[in-house]
Design a protein around this motif. Structure first.
Motif, PDB file in Angstrom:
ATOM      1  N   ARG A 164       0.857  -1.189   0.000  1.00 22.51           N
ATOM      2  CA  ARG A 164       0.000   0.000   0.000  1.00 22.51           C
ATOM      3  C   ARG A 164       0.892   1.238   0.000  1.00 22.51           C
ATOM      4  O   ARG A 164       1.736   1.392   0.864  1.00 22.51           O
ATOM      5  CB  ARG A 164      -0.921  -0.002   1.209  1.00 22.51           C
ATOM      6  N   ASP A 165       0.667   2.074  -1.008  1.00 23.72           N
ATOM      7  CA  ASP A 165       1.492   3.270  -1.143  1.00 23.72           C
ATOM      8  C   ASP A 165       0.716   4.313  -1.934  1.00 23.72           C
ATOM      9  O   ASP A 165      -0.317   4.011  -2.529  1.00 23.72           O
ATOM     10  CB  ASP A 165       2.808   2.922  -1.860  1.00 23.72           C
ATOM     11  N   LYS A 167      -3.652   7.357  -2.022  1.00 24.40           N
ATOM     12  CA  LYS A 167      -4.842   6.554  -1.701  1.00 24.40           C
ATOM     13  C   LYS A 167      -4.501   5.319  -0.872  1.00 24.40           C
ATOM     14  O   LYS A 167      -5.387   4.564  -0.494  1.00 24.40           O
ATOM     15  CB  LYS A 167      -5.529   6.089  -2.991  1.00 24.40           C
ATOM     16  N   LYS A 168      -3.219   5.090  -0.628  1.00 22.47           N
ATOM     17  CA  LYS A 168      -2.751   3.883   0.082  1.00 22.47           C
ATOM     18  C   LYS A 168      -3.334   2.625  -0.555  1.00 22.47           C
ATOM     19  O   LYS A 168      -3.747   1.692   0.105  1.00 22.47           O
ATOM     20  CB  LYS A 168      -3.089   3.943   1.577  1.00 22.47           C
ATOM     21  N   GLN A 169      -3.368   2.640  -1.875  1.00 22.50           N
ATOM     22  CA  GLN A 169      -3.867   1.522  -2.654  1.00 22.50           C
ATOM     23  C   GLN A 169      -2.800   0.429  -2.722  1.00 22.50           C
ATOM     24  O   GLN A 169      -1.604   0.711  -2.682  1.00 22.50           O
ATOM     25  CB  GLN A 169      -4.209   2.017  -4.048  1.00 22.50           C
TER      26      GLN A 169
END
Length: 188
Positions: free
Chosen positions: A105-106, A109-111
């Motif tokens: 996650r990055d 949006k921490k997608q």
């Protein structure tokens, strides 16, 4: 905490210098510059993701050499995405994680984005703007709009942050096979 990404360091590999046109006199010079470049970016609280081919050649079989290089890596946590040249001595180093594929996650949006040593055509959440980060191809291909090469040979021998990767992704072409594998998906 920042995630830093790199691939294909090939520590200790003499032949990668002429193979990829790397501007180093020898492996000692290359190893020193790669370590210095990592330290110029990666902070003590950061995560360092190496997407394969940490070391190669005869030195990649020497536990003492590998331990010395590994001991110089910056960051709080060091992760290895296994590449085709990562032999048992490299896998025996005290990595915080070792896998062939990972989702990290990055970004704003921490997608979850997919990390693999090899370039892929599609992956989990590809239709939802998730990127795929890879190495393996050295300076032969920078990638496409949604699958980006993070190897040292195309990033001036520096690690990169997600922000750098997304900026480059926007300048790359759409993968010509995207519609073949993701019918009716928007072209990223």
């Amino acid at each position: 905490m920042t995630n830093w990404y790199t691939a294909d360091t090939h520590f200790g590999h003499e032949n990668v210098i002429p193979f990829c046109g790397r501007p180093f006199r020898n492996t000692g010079h290359m190893d020193t510059v790669l370590i210095e470049n990592l330290w110029s970016k990666v902070e003590p609280e950061d995560d360092l993701w190496i997407l394969g081919d940490f070391a190669f050649g005869s030195k990649a079989k020497e536990a003492d050499y590998l331990a010395a290089i590994f001991g110089q890596l910056p960051g709080a946590r060091k992760h290895l995405i296994v590449g085709n040249h990562d032999l048992d001595p490299t896998l025996a180093l005290p990595w915080d994680s070792i896998s062939h594929l990972a989702e990290v996650r990055d970004g704003p949006k921490k997608q979850a984005h997919t990390l693999c040593h090899y370039p892929m055509i599609t992956w989990n959440h590809a239709r939802r703007d998730a990127l795929q980060l890879f190495g393996h191809v050295h300076n032969n291909w920078w990638g496409s709009r949604n699958s980006v090469n993070v190897g040292v040979d195309v990033w001036d021998f520096m690690p990169v942050r997600f922000e750098d990767i997304t900026r480059r992704a926007k300048s790359l072409p759409v993968n010509k096979h995207w519609q073949d594998v993701e019918h009716n998906a928007k072209a990223l």
